[in-house]
Every structure is written in C-alpha cells, then in structure tokens.
Design a protein around this motif. Structure first.
Motif, PDB file in Angstrom:
ATOM      1  N   UNK A   2      24.734  60.153  36.946  1.00 55.38           N
ATOM      2  CA  UNK A   2      25.939  59.386  37.221  1.00 55.38           C
ATOM      3  C   UNK A   2      26.370  58.604  35.980  1.00 55.38           C
ATOM      4  N   UNK A   3      27.648  58.644  35.677  1.00 55.77           N
ATOM      5  CA  UNK A   3      28.189  57.871  34.564  1.00 55.77           C
ATOM      6  C   UNK A   3      29.281  56.961  35.100  1.00 55.77           C
ATOM      7  N   UNK A   4      29.177  55.684  34.809  1.00 63.13           N
ATOM      8  CA  UNK A   4      30.191  54.737  35.261  1.00 63.13           C
ATOM      9  C   UNK A   4      31.364  54.646  34.296  1.00 63.13           C
ATOM     10  N   UNK A   5      31.161  55.080  33.070  1.00 65.12           N
ATOM     11  CA  UNK A   5      32.211  54.955  32.071  1.00 65.12           C
ATOM     12  C   UNK A   5      32.996  56.220  31.803  1.00 65.12           C
ATOM     13  N   UNK A   6      32.462  57.370  32.222  1.00 57.56           N
ATOM     14  CA  UNK A   6      33.113  58.623  31.870  1.00 57.56           C
ATOM     15  C   UNK A   6      33.214  59.523  33.086  1.00 57.56           C
ATOM     16  N   UNK A   7      34.394  60.070  33.316  1.00 58.28           N
ATOM     17  CA  UNK A   7      34.619  61.014  34.398  1.00 58.28           C
ATOM     18  C   UNK A   7      34.350  62.414  33.868  1.00 58.28           C
ATOM     19  N   UNK A 134      28.736  66.936  52.728  1.00 59.80           N
ATOM     20  CA  UNK A 134      29.960  67.544  52.216  1.00 59.80           C
ATOM     21  C   UNK A 134      30.841  66.566  51.456  1.00 59.80           C
ATOM     22  N   UNK A 135      30.509  65.262  51.492  1.00 60.65           N
ATOM     23  CA  UNK A 135      31.325  64.242  50.827  1.00 60.65           C
ATOM     24  C   UNK A 135      30.567  63.526  49.712  1.00 60.65           C
ATOM     25  N   UNK A 136      29.350  63.054  50.011  1.00 62.05           N
ATOM     26  CA  UNK A 136      28.570  62.297  49.030  1.00 62.05           C
ATOM     27  C   UNK A 136      28.051  63.254  47.966  1.00 62.05           C
ATOM     28  N   UNK A 137      28.431  63.011  46.720  1.00 62.77           N
ATOM     29  CA  UNK A 137      28.046  63.914  45.644  1.00 62.77           C
ATOM     30  C   UNK A 137      26.609  63.667  45.199  1.00 62.77           C
ATOM     31  N   UNK A 138      26.029  64.713  44.623  1.00 65.76           N
ATOM     32  CA  UNK A 138      24.630  64.712  44.243  1.00 65.76           C
ATOM     33  C   UNK A 138      24.272  63.551  43.330  1.00 65.76           C
ATOM     34  N   UNK A 139      25.064  63.288  42.300  1.00 68.35           N
ATOM     35  CA  UNK A 139      24.709  62.222  41.360  1.00 68.35           C
ATOM     36  C   UNK A 139      24.715  60.855  42.039  1.00 68.35           C
ATOM     37  N   UNK A 140      25.639  60.629  42.967  1.00 67.21           N
ATOM     38  CA  UNK A 140      25.678  59.362  43.707  1.00 67.21           C
ATOM     39  C   UNK A 140      24.486  59.269  44.657  1.00 67.21           C
ATOM     40  N   UNK A 141      24.199  60.366  45.358  1.00 67.79           N
ATOM     41  CA  UNK A 141      23.039  60.403  46.243  1.00 67.79           C
ATOM     42  C   UNK A 141      21.768  60.076  45.468  1.00 67.79           C
ATOM     43  N   UNK A 142      21.616  60.717  44.313  1.00 67.24           N
ATOM     44  CA  UNK A 142      20.421  60.526  43.489  1.00 67.24           C
ATOM     45  C   UNK A 142      20.291  59.074  43.021  1.00 67.24           C
ATOM     46  N   UNK A 143      21.403  58.472  42.605  1.00 69.78           N
ATOM     47  CA  UNK A 143      21.383  57.068  42.169  1.00 69.78           C
ATOM     48  C   UNK A 143      20.970  56.152  43.324  1.00 69.78           C
ATOM     49  N   UNK A 144      21.514  56.404  44.506  1.00 67.07           N
ATOM     50  CA  UNK A 144      21.151  55.589  45.672  1.00 67.07           C
ATOM     51  C   UNK A 144      19.701  55.812  46.072  1.00 67.07           C
ATOM     52  N   UNK A 145      19.230  57.050  45.992  1.00 67.48           N
ATOM     53  CA  UNK A 145      17.833  57.351  46.323  1.00 67.48           C
ATOM     54  C   UNK A 145      16.893  56.609  45.385  1.00 67.48           C
TER      55      UNK A 145
END
Length: 196
Positions: A2-7, A134-145
C-alpha cells in the motif's frame, strides 16, 4: 504494498493491450489457493490465475497473445501487487540470480486461519470481511491484517505459535500448557517442536 502517496493503476499490459486486474482480497486468496493446488500443472495454474485476475480469457480475446505473454503478465502482477516488499529480497549470486535461503517458519495461513482473521477484523475494525468481498483490495486487506491489535484472536494465535518454550527449573508445567496450546493452534503439516 500500500502506498499513501502514490496511486498505482491496477492494470497489466499484455500484447500491447491493457487489462484491469481484480485485486480484491478474496480473489487474491483464491489465486494463492489455486497456486498450491497440485491437481493442476503449473501452466494450468498460471492460465487459470490470469483468468481470475483479469476476469476474462485473454487467449480467447486476443488471438495473437501467447502463453509466454500470460506468464510475463502473471509475473508482473505478482511482483508489482502481491510481493510485500520488493526491497527485502534475499542474497543473490554474481549474476544477480537469487540464492537459496533457509525457509522461514510459516506463522499463519489465510485459509486455515480464516475464522481468526474474520473475527479479528470484526473486533478491531467493525469490518465484516464477507460483506466486503470483491471490494476490499489486497493491499488494504494486508495493511489491516498486519496492523491488527495484539488483543485480537488472530494475533493471540500467532503469538502462541511463536512463543518459545521456557528453559530452566520449574518450567515443566508452563511448557506443558504451552505445548497443549501450540497443538491446538498448529498449522496443518506443522509439528509442535520443543524450543520453538
């Protein structure tokens, strides 16, 4: 990662055509399960994984596309979106090829520990993972995990799996209790070892 500064556009280019990638956490977990499924040959696994990631059959849509292009696309997706930190690579030889390294002990399984992960997300974030499939993306899931608090069931199980056995006098009862806990929470195919 996950990157907070770059899309980063979640696309892959195959044969000069861009395809959107489905990187929802549940789809990525299904791909991980597929890649371990020995009922399929490696080529079949990559082909099916690409169909899952792209929600289409690229070989059917593009008659000029070949299997090597699919492999290249698969490797791009793996390296760009699924590898946690590309800078944490292991040692390489003089030609830059990866050298063998000792396998680290697996601490969790997204499949085997699904109940603990689900309960922990609900406890910590009030998030029902079934509702966000189907909505929560892998990088966000991983960061939360990775950011789950230590008082969640998932983190408690990980701590038990990592906890070393005590040494010295009077540790027999403590080790007996820990061994029982490690036995309850061990991953399939793993053993409870004295000392780790």
């Amino acid at each position: 990662m996950l990157s907070l500064g770059y899309w980063k556009e979640k696309e892959v280019e195959i044969n000069e055509k861009k395809y959107s990638i489905d990187l929802s956490f549940d789809n990525v977990i299904r791909v991980f399960d597929l890649m371990k499924d020995e009922a399929f040959e490696e080529e079949e696994r990559i082909y099916l994984a690409m169909k899952m990631f792209l929600d289409c059959d690229v070989l059917e849509k593009d008659e000029e596309c070949n299997f090597e292009m699919l492999i290249e696309g698969f490797n791009y997706i793996k390296e760009e979106f699924l590898v946690a930190d590309k800078e944490e690579t292991g040692p390489v030889d003089l030609q830059g090829n990866p050298m063998p390294v000792a396998k680290s002990k697996e601490l969790y399984s997204l499949t085997h520990d699904a109940d603990y992960i689900y309960a922990s997300f609900l406890q910590a974030y009030g998030m029902d993972l079934i509702d966000v499939q189907g909505e929560l993306e892998w990088d966000k899931f991983n960061a939360l995990l990775n950011g789950l608090p230590s008082n969640t069931k998932f983190k408690e199980v990980i701590e038990i799996r990592q906890r070393p056995f005590a040494k010295g006098k009077g540790s027999q009862e403590e080790n007996k209790n820990l061994r029982e806990l490690k036995e309850v929470y061990k991953l399939p195919g793993h053993s409870v070892e004295e000392g780790g």
